[in-house]
Write a protein that holds these residues in place. Structure first.
Motif, PDB file in Angstrom:
ATOM      1  N   HIS A   1     -30.149  27.418  27.430  1.00 35.72           N
ATOM      2  CA  HIS A   1     -31.310  27.796  28.235  1.00 35.72           C
ATOM      3  C   HIS A   1     -31.450  29.318  28.254  1.00 35.72           C
ATOM      4  CE1 HIS A   1     -32.291  23.828  29.867  1.00 35.72           C
ATOM      5  NE2 HIS A   1     -30.991  23.606  29.958  1.00 35.72           N
ATOM      6  N   ALA A   2     -32.672  29.777  28.051  1.00 36.50           N
ATOM      7  CA  ALA A   2     -32.920  31.225  28.046  1.00 36.50           C
ATOM      8  C   ALA A   2     -33.143  31.761  29.453  1.00 36.50           C
ATOM      9  CB  ALA A   2     -34.132  31.543  27.171  1.00 36.50           C
ATOM     10  N   ARG A   3     -33.453  30.877  30.398  1.00 43.58           N
ATOM     11  CA  ARG A   3     -33.625  31.295  31.792  1.00 43.58           C
ATOM     12  C   ARG A   3     -33.196  30.168  32.724  1.00 43.58           C
ATOM     13  NH1 ARG A   3     -38.749  29.448  33.683  1.00 43.58           N
ATOM     14  NH2 ARG A   3     -39.989  28.426  32.034  1.00 43.58           N
ATOM     15  N   THR A   4     -32.913  30.519  33.960  1.00 48.95           N
ATOM     16  CA  THR A   4     -32.453  29.525  34.928  1.00 48.95           C
ATOM     17  C   THR A   4     -33.611  28.632  35.360  1.00 48.95           C
ATOM     18  OG1 THR A   4     -30.732  31.021  35.739  1.00 48.95           O
ATOM     19  CG2 THR A   4     -31.395  29.195  37.189  1.00 48.95           C
ATOM     20  N   ILE A   5     -33.394  27.326  35.217  1.00 51.97           N
ATOM     21  CA  ILE A   5     -34.389  26.331  35.614  1.00 51.97           C
ATOM     22  C   ILE A   5     -33.679  25.257  36.430  1.00 51.97           C
ATOM     23  CG2 ILE A   5     -36.113  24.666  34.830  1.00 51.97           C
ATOM     24  CD1 ILE A   5     -36.328  26.207  32.241  1.00 51.97           C
TER      25      ILE A   5
ATOM     26  N   VAL B   1     -21.284  25.946  18.874  1.00 49.01           N
ATOM     27  CA  VAL B   1     -21.080  27.241  19.518  1.00 49.01           C
ATOM     28  C   VAL B   1     -20.998  28.322  18.443  1.00 49.01           C
ATOM     29  CG1 VAL B   1     -19.947  26.306  21.569  1.00 49.01           C
ATOM     30  CG2 VAL B   1     -18.577  26.830  19.553  1.00 49.01           C
ATOM     31  N   PHE B   2     -21.246  29.548  18.856  1.00 54.83           N
ATOM     32  CA  PHE B   2     -21.319  30.648  17.887  1.00 54.83           C
ATOM     33  C   PHE B   2     -19.985  30.898  17.185  1.00 54.83           C
ATOM     34  CE2 PHE B   2     -24.975  31.714  20.633  1.00 54.83           C
ATOM     35  CZ  PHE B   2     -25.953  31.853  19.656  1.00 54.83           C
ATOM     36  N   LYS B   3     -18.883  30.635  17.865  1.00 50.82           N
ATOM     37  CA  LYS B   3     -17.584  30.889  17.241  1.00 50.82           C
ATOM     38  C   LYS B   3     -17.278  29.898  16.122  1.00 50.82           C
ATOM     39  CE  LYS B   3     -14.739  28.189  20.468  1.00 50.82           C
ATOM     40  NZ  LYS B   3     -13.611  28.248  21.435  1.00 50.82           N
ATOM     41  N   ASP B   4     -18.081  28.817  16.025  1.00 53.12           N
ATOM     42  CA  ASP B   4     -17.882  27.857  14.939  1.00 53.12           C
ATOM     43  C   ASP B   4     -18.375  28.409  13.601  1.00 53.12           C
ATOM     44  OD1 ASP B   4     -16.793  25.983  16.622  1.00 53.12           O
ATOM     45  OD2 ASP B   4     -18.681  24.927  16.996  1.00 53.12           O
TER      46      ASP B   4
ATOM     47  N   CYS C   1     -30.750  31.971  17.031  1.00 53.76           N
ATOM     48  CA  CYS C   1     -30.269  31.327  18.262  1.00 53.76           C
ATOM     49  C   CYS C   1     -29.766  32.374  19.268  1.00 53.76           C
ATOM     50  CB  CYS C   1     -29.146  30.332  17.949  1.00 53.76           C
ATOM     51  SG  CYS C   1     -29.704  28.841  17.092  1.00 53.76           S
ATOM     52  N   ARG C   2     -29.439  33.558  18.791  1.00 52.13           N
ATOM     53  CA  ARG C   2     -29.000  34.631  19.693  1.00 52.13           C
ATOM     54  C   ARG C   2     -30.222  35.289  20.338  1.00 52.13           C
ATOM     55  NH1 ARG C   2     -23.662  35.758  19.203  1.00 52.13           N
ATOM     56  NH2 ARG C   2     -22.603  35.069  17.289  1.00 52.13           N
ATOM     57  N   ASP C   3     -30.173  35.443  21.632  1.00 54.81           N
ATOM     58  CA  ASP C   3     -31.270  36.101  22.347  1.00 54.81           C
ATOM     59  C   ASP C   3     -30.664  37.051  23.382  1.00 54.81           C
ATOM     60  OD1 ASP C   3     -30.335  34.365  24.330  1.00 54.81           O
ATOM     61  OD2 ASP C   3     -31.906  32.891  23.956  1.00 54.81           O
ATOM     62  N   ARG C   4     -31.445  37.431  24.351  1.00 51.72           N
ATOM     63  CA  ARG C   4     -30.972  38.380  25.363  1.00 51.72           C
ATOM     64  C   ARG C   4     -29.998  37.773  26.352  1.00 51.72           C
ATOM     65  NH1 ARG C   4     -36.673  41.487  26.906  1.00 51.72           N
ATOM     66  NH2 ARG C   4     -37.119  42.286  24.793  1.00 51.72           N
ATOM     67  N   VAL C   5     -29.869  36.466  26.340  1.00 52.27           N
ATOM     68  CA  VAL C   5     -28.967  35.774  27.261  1.00 52.27           C
ATOM     69  C   VAL C   5     -27.612  35.573  26.588  1.00 52.27           C
ATOM     70  CG1 VAL C   5     -28.581  33.671  28.589  1.00 52.27           C
ATOM     71  CG2 VAL C   5     -30.885  34.604  28.369  1.00 52.27           C
ATOM     72  N   VAL C   6     -26.561  35.901  27.303  1.00 51.59           N
ATOM     73  CA  VAL C   6     -25.214  35.701  26.771  1.00 51.59           C
ATOM     74  C   VAL C   6     -24.841  34.222  26.895  1.00 51.59           C
ATOM     75  CG1 VAL C   6     -22.775  36.282  27.010  1.00 51.59           C
ATOM     76  CG2 VAL C   6     -24.536  38.044  27.394  1.00 51.59           C
ATOM     77  N   SER C   7     -24.496  33.623  25.795  1.00 51.06           N
ATOM     78  CA  SER C   7     -24.134  32.205  25.790  1.00 51.06           C
ATOM     79  C   SER C   7     -23.220  31.924  24.619  1.00 51.06           C
ATOM     80  CB  SER C   7     -25.385  31.320  25.697  1.00 51.06           C
ATOM     81  OG  SER C   7     -25.023  29.961  25.604  1.00 51.06           O
TER      82      SER C   7
END
Length: 367
Positions: A278-282, A224-227, A266-272
């Motif tokens: 996943h960058a989009r819902t599948i 995770v990003f906080k790591d 690894c950072r994109d327009r999706v908050v994670s």
């Protein structure tokens, strides 16, 4: 004839009481040997309790049956089903506080043992029964599984002896199956070809993280990003609980990759919160959610097949899996002067050497 003197380690024990230390667990078990019949009875690992029971048995001469009575088989205690002991053992195993993946795997294997031997009295399970079970598994090409099951069964019976359920461990004298490593190693060239065929952006990031950090698939999926803070990526390995701090400045010149730059990608327009997401819902997977382990393996396998088909390569029956990037990382970092043992989190250099073994997958240059 005078009795044979006792071993120095047993001189503080009453007559007919013996102790044996298990070399793997370090636990000492006590056994009482009936001087008349020669039968042995397990008394568990409590020394004081074992001494009390042995002394009581030694001083019970007045009530001892005659030799004729002893020649007649004594009535056995009530049946102790192996399935009942498996239920007890589950509780013992869960109290060890092991990793979730280890617990899940062990519980599945205990379920298999219950199905195979559960209807038997635990004292009736013989070495031959266990050897036949493990041997059949090995003949099916599941030698690694046979070794794992043998190790688990040995521990199951050790705990049963300690609890007084049985007097012997029938697994001790069985042989561990010989494991032949079949999986092909991944070369740097093959990694590049698979990378070129990776359609999902998250798969490319996962491959970059794998070859840069040398971590297992589970640990990469859990990043995770906080790591990432203070110039390091902090990793607590799910299998061994080893705690690693990997510098975000670590890089592989042969691929022109740097860990800090990969994390940023690894950072994109999706908050994670997850690096691999996943960058989009599948279907059931929502945008920003963690990518499942099976999905990582499936997509990697598809990219590998496309690369092999494009190049006309035959990767054999056991092509390199996602996990093989751990070996590739060890070899690449070692070639650039870094210690792969620290990176992989191994406690012994011997284990790291196994990962560095190329198994004939690469050419060896001789000057």
């Amino acid at each position: 004839m005078a009795p044979r003197p006792r071993n120095p380690g047993s001189r503080d024990l009453p007559a007919n009481l013996y102790k044996k230390k298990d070399s793997r667990s370090g636990i000492t078990y006590f056994t009482y040997r009936d001087p008349v019949s020669g039968r042995c009875f397990g008394l568990g690992k409590d020394k004081e309790q074992a001494i009390r029971e042995a002394m009581a048995a030694n001083f019970a001469d007045a009530a001892r049956p005659t030799l004729t009575e002893r020649l007649v088989e004594t009535k056995r205690p009530a049946t102790r089903l192996f399935s009942a002991w498996i239920e007890e053992y589950r509780g013992i195993y869960l109290e060890r506080g092991l990793a979730a993946n280890s617990v899940r795997t062990a519980l599945m294997r205990l379920k298999r043992l219950d199905a195979e031997f559960g209807a038997n009295d635990i004292r009736d399970i013989s070495t031959m029964m266990i050897a036949n079970y493990l041997g059949a598994m090995a003949k099916e090409g599941k030698a690694q599984m046979a070794r794992a099951m043998r190790s688990l069964m040995r521990d199951v019976f050790m705990e049963a002896m300690a609890a007084g359920w049985t007097n012997a461990n029938p697994v001790d004298v069985t042989r561990a199956a010989r494991v032949v490593i079949k999986r092909e190693r991944m070369t740097l060239d093959l990694w590049k070809e698979i990378y070129a065929e990776a359609k999902q952006p998250w798969l490319r990031r996962a491959m970059e993280l794998a070859v840069l950090t040398g971590q297992r698939r589970e640990d990469i999926a859990n990043m995770v990003f906080k790591d990432e803070h203070d110039g390091y990526l902090h990793v607590v390995q799910s299998k061994t609980k080893t705690r690693l701090r990997i510098s975000t400045g670590i890089r592989l010149e042969c691929l022109d990759l740097e860990l800090g730059a990969v994390i940023k990608q690894c950072r994109d327009r999706v908050v994670s919160q997850h690096l691999i997401h996943h960058a989009r819902t599948i279907s059931l997977a929502k945008a920003g959610s963690q990518v499942w382990l099976d999905t990582i393996s499936k997509e990697f396998s598809s990219a590998r097949k496309r690369a092999a088909a494009r190049l006309g390569l035959d990767l054999g029956k056991t092509p390199p899996t996602f996990h093989e990037m751990r070996s590739l990382a060890a070899r690449l970092h070692a070639a650039e002067g870094r210690d792969p043992q620290q990176l992989l989190g191994h406690r012994s250099a011997k284990m790291t050497d196994m990962y560095r073994d190329i198994r004939g997958a690469e050419w060896i240059d001789v000057a």
